[in-house]
Design an enzyme around this catalytic site. Sequence first.
Site, PDB file in Angstrom:
ATOM      1  N   GLY A  16      24.571  23.857  34.454  1.00 25.95           N
ATOM      2  CA  GLY A  16      24.664  24.091  33.009  1.00 25.95           C
ATOM      3  C   GLY A  16      24.889  22.791  32.255  1.00 25.95           C
ATOM      4  O   GLY A  16      25.574  22.763  31.235  1.00 25.95           O
ATOM      5  N   ASN A  90      29.581  25.209  36.224  1.00 28.89           N
ATOM      6  CA  ASN A  90      29.864  25.362  34.808  1.00 28.89           C
ATOM      7  C   ASN A  90      28.893  26.308  34.085  1.00 28.89           C
ATOM      8  O   ASN A  90      29.230  26.856  33.033  1.00 28.89           O
ATOM      9  CB  ASN A  90      29.818  23.962  34.171  1.00 28.89           C
ATOM     10  CG  ASN A  90      29.691  24.010  32.671  1.00 28.89           C
ATOM     11  OD1 ASN A  90      30.667  24.196  31.957  1.00 28.89           O
ATOM     12  ND2 ASN A  90      28.458  23.857  32.157  1.00 28.89           N
ATOM     13  N   TYR A 155      31.941  39.582  31.314  1.00 27.20           N
ATOM     14  CA  TYR A 155      32.371  38.173  31.356  1.00 27.20           C
ATOM     15  C   TYR A 155      33.773  38.057  31.975  1.00 27.20           C
ATOM     16  O   TYR A 155      34.038  37.178  32.801  1.00 27.20           O
ATOM     17  CB  TYR A 155      32.349  37.640  29.923  1.00 27.20           C
ATOM     18  CG  TYR A 155      32.648  36.172  29.751  1.00 27.20           C
ATOM     19  CD1 TYR A 155      31.689  35.202  30.047  1.00 27.20           C
ATOM     20  CD2 TYR A 155      33.883  35.750  29.253  1.00 27.20           C
ATOM     21  CE1 TYR A 155      31.962  33.852  29.863  1.00 27.20           C
ATOM     22  CE2 TYR A 155      34.156  34.409  29.054  1.00 27.20           C
ATOM     23  CZ  TYR A 155      33.191  33.464  29.363  1.00 27.20           C
ATOM     24  OH  TYR A 155      33.461  32.123  29.168  1.00 27.20           O
ATOM     25  N   ALA A 156      34.678  38.959  31.592  1.00 27.88           N
ATOM     26  CA  ALA A 156      36.047  38.928  32.132  1.00 27.88           C
ATOM     27  C   ALA A 156      36.036  39.179  33.635  1.00 27.88           C
ATOM     28  O   ALA A 156      36.747  38.503  34.391  1.00 27.88           O
ATOM     29  CB  ALA A 156      36.908  39.978  31.433  1.00 27.88           C
ATOM     30  N   ALA A 157      35.206  40.132  34.073  1.00 21.40           N
ATOM     31  CA  ALA A 157      35.120  40.429  35.510  1.00 21.40           C
ATOM     32  C   ALA A 157      34.579  39.215  36.260  1.00 21.40           C
ATOM     33  O   ALA A 157      35.066  38.858  37.333  1.00 21.40           O
ATOM     34  CB  ALA A 157      34.229  41.646  35.741  1.00 21.40           C
ATOM     35  N   ALA A 158      33.571  38.565  35.667  1.00 20.08           N
ATOM     36  CA  ALA A 158      32.969  37.391  36.318  1.00 20.08           C
ATOM     37  C   ALA A 158      33.969  36.241  36.378  1.00 20.08           C
ATOM     38  O   ALA A 158      34.142  35.596  37.415  1.00 20.08           O
ATOM     39  CB  ALA A 158      31.708  36.965  35.562  1.00 20.08           C
ATOM     40  N   LYS A 159      34.646  35.978  35.258  1.00 22.21           N
ATOM     41  CA  LYS A 159      35.574  34.840  35.220  1.00 22.21           C
ATOM     42  C   LYS A 159      36.833  35.113  36.042  1.00 22.21           C
ATOM     43  O   LYS A 159      37.389  34.200  36.660  1.00 22.21           O
ATOM     44  CB  LYS A 159      35.935  34.507  33.764  1.00 22.21           C
ATOM     45  CG  LYS A 159      34.776  33.914  32.953  1.00 22.21           C
ATOM     46  CD  LYS A 159      34.164  32.692  33.613  1.00 22.21           C
ATOM     47  CE  LYS A 159      33.439  31.792  32.633  1.00 22.21           C
ATOM     48  NZ  LYS A 159      32.714  30.695  33.314  1.00 22.21           N
TER      49      LYS A 159
HETATM   50  N1  LIG Z   1      33.236  26.991  25.052  1.00 27.09           N
HETATM   51  C1  LIG Z   1      34.376  27.549  25.384  1.00 27.09           C
HETATM   52  O1  LIG Z   1      35.344  27.561  24.623  1.00 27.09           O
HETATM   53  C2  LIG Z   1      34.539  28.189  26.723  1.00 27.09           C
HETATM   54  C3  LIG Z   1      35.708  28.926  26.971  1.00 27.09           C
HETATM   55  C4  LIG Z   1      35.902  29.465  28.226  1.00 27.09           C
HETATM   56  C5  LIG Z   1      34.948  29.275  29.208  1.00 27.09           C
HETATM   57  N2  LIG Z   1      33.806  28.581  28.935  1.00 27.09           N
HETATM   58  C6  LIG Z   1      32.844  28.406  30.012  1.00 27.09           C
HETATM   59  O2  LIG Z   1      32.406  27.059  30.042  1.00 27.09           O
HETATM   60  C7  LIG Z   1      31.091  27.005  30.567  1.00 27.09           C
HETATM   61  C8  LIG Z   1      30.189  26.204  29.641  1.00 27.09           C
HETATM   62  O3  LIG Z   1      30.180  26.860  28.394  1.00 27.09           O
HETATM   63  P1  LIG Z   1      29.607  26.189  27.047  1.00 27.09           P
HETATM   64  O4  LIG Z   1      30.511  26.652  25.976  1.00 27.09           O
HETATM   65  O5  LIG Z   1      29.353  24.750  27.255  1.00 27.09           O
HETATM   66  O6  LIG Z   1      28.240  27.029  26.932  1.00 27.09           O
HETATM   67  P2  LIG Z   1      26.774  26.598  26.436  1.00 27.09           P
HETATM   68  O7  LIG Z   1      26.103  27.893  26.142  1.00 27.09           O
HETATM   69  O8  LIG Z   1      26.858  25.559  25.384  1.00 27.09           O
HETATM   70  O9  LIG Z   1      26.130  25.943  27.752  1.00 27.09           O
HETATM   71  C9  LIG Z   1      25.852  26.710  28.890  1.00 27.09           C
HETATM   72  C10 LIG Z   1      24.780  25.999  29.692  1.00 27.09           C
HETATM   73  O10 LIG Z   1      24.545  26.770  30.882  1.00 27.09           O
HETATM   74  C11 LIG Z   1      23.146  26.897  31.055  1.00 27.09           C
HETATM   75  N3  LIG Z   1      22.855  28.118  31.808  1.00 27.09           N
HETATM   76  C12 LIG Z   1      23.063  29.387  31.406  1.00 27.09           C
HETATM   77  N4  LIG Z   1      22.654  30.245  32.350  1.00 27.09           N
HETATM   78  C13 LIG Z   1      22.177  29.500  33.376  1.00 27.09           C
HETATM   79  C14 LIG Z   1      21.613  29.820  34.637  1.00 27.09           C
HETATM   80  N5  LIG Z   1      21.429  31.094  35.040  1.00 27.09           N
HETATM   81  N6  LIG Z   1      21.233  28.802  35.451  1.00 27.09           N
HETATM   82  C15 LIG Z   1      21.380  27.516  35.063  1.00 27.09           C
HETATM   83  N7  LIG Z   1      21.896  27.159  33.869  1.00 27.09           N
HETATM   84  C16 LIG Z   1      22.303  28.143  33.039  1.00 27.09           C
HETATM   85  C17 LIG Z   1      22.581  26.938  29.651  1.00 27.09           C
HETATM   86  O11 LIG Z   1      21.180  26.641  29.628  1.00 27.09           O
HETATM   87  C18 LIG Z   1      23.444  25.898  28.954  1.00 27.09           C
HETATM   88  O12 LIG Z   1      22.894  24.607  29.093  1.00 27.09           O
HETATM   89  C19 LIG Z   1      30.644  28.444  30.772  1.00 27.09           C
HETATM   90  O13 LIG Z   1      30.857  28.848  32.111  1.00 27.09           O
HETATM   91  C20 LIG Z   1      31.580  29.213  29.858  1.00 27.09           C
HETATM   92  O14 LIG Z   1      31.750  30.548  30.254  1.00 27.09           O
HETATM   93  C21 LIG Z   1      33.578  28.045  27.707  1.00 27.09           C
END
Ligand SMILES: NC(=O)c1ccc[n+]([C@@H]2O[C@H](COP(=O)([O-])OP(=O)(O)OC[C@H]3O[C@@H](n4cnc5c(N)ncnc54)[C@H](O)[C@@H]3O)[C@@H](O)[C@H]2O)c1
Length: 246
Positions: A16, A90, A155-159
């Site tokens: 990601g 990520n 999402y909660a189940a996954a995390k």
């Molecule tokens: N932003 C927050 O406050 C926050 C809070 C808690 C958890 N998270 C977690 O942090 C991580 C990053 O989140 P973010 O906010 O940067 O999100 P974002 O949407 O900005 O980026 C996510 C990235 O993951 C890529 N992606 C999605 N599905 C994919 C797949 N199947 N295969 C390969 N790449 C894939 C997307 O193309 C994107 O580049 C995630 O796991 C999210 O759940 C974020």
Amino acid sequence: MSISFDFTGRTALVTGGAQGIGFEIASMFQRAGARVAVLDRDEAVLGEVWPDTTENVTTYALDVSDTAAVDAAIGDIAHGAGGIEIAVNNAGITRDTVVWKMTDEQWTDVLAVHLGGTFAVTRAVVPVMRAAGYGRIINVTSYTGMHGAIGQANYAAAKGGIIAFTKTTAKETAGFGITVNAISPNAETAMVAAVSKERLAEMTATVPLGRFAKPSEMATAVGYLAAEESAYVTGVVLPVDGGLAM
Ligand SMILES: NC(=O)c1ccc[n+]([C@@H]2O[C@H](COP(=O)([O-])OP(=O)(O)OC[C@H]3O[C@@H](n4cnc5c(N)ncnc54)[C@H](O)[C@@H]3O)[C@@H](O)[C@H]2O)c1
């Protein structure tokens, strides 16, 4: 405000990494001298932000829930670099709705990307790290995985699953010089931009430090957990969330 890490000679894989938190993590590793492999399914953005000419960065346009594609990419990275010392799981998506309206697809897609992707990458990198007797795996979980959130049962189940997976794999690999930890972020990214202004204001008010972080602040925490010096830290979830989880 920045901390300098030195990952010279290391190979770091980041899923990601085309945008948001993953992009900042991959950039931090690149600045710190690592060879970086960025895995993301968004081929267009991947090519824009990490053109082929980017020094020490290789991109793989794939879906992390596709275990065969992940196996092939990790084989290629390990073969090309002679190892993979750091892996950051990520990549993530949201498909929000209350549980009684949730479709099979909304449920399985979210589980497949977060939990399936984390599994696929971990299964493939652990043998590479075991062979070297060294590794750092960092998973990205969420406050929601610990406390739940309306509209996010998938999402909660996954995390929540990622937290259990982190602790289990930390125990399984502890004897091989591998640590497995997680961060729980709270950062202003596209994922957060999808939330309405009113809801965002409400959410910000619940953060003791009074703001969402910049995504680069997540990279700093990942840098710590990826460093050789964090060798005595494993199986933890580090909240990088302005005090939200207190
Ligand atoms: N932003 C927050 O406050 C926050 C809070 C808690 C958890 N998270 C977690 O942090 C991580 C990053 O989140 P973010 O906010 O940067 O999100 P974002 O949407 O900005 O980026 C996510 C990235 O993951 C890529 N992606 C999605 N599905 C994919 C797949 N199947 N295969 C390969 N790449 C894939 C997307 O193309 C994107 O580049 C995630 O796991 C999210 O759940 C974020």
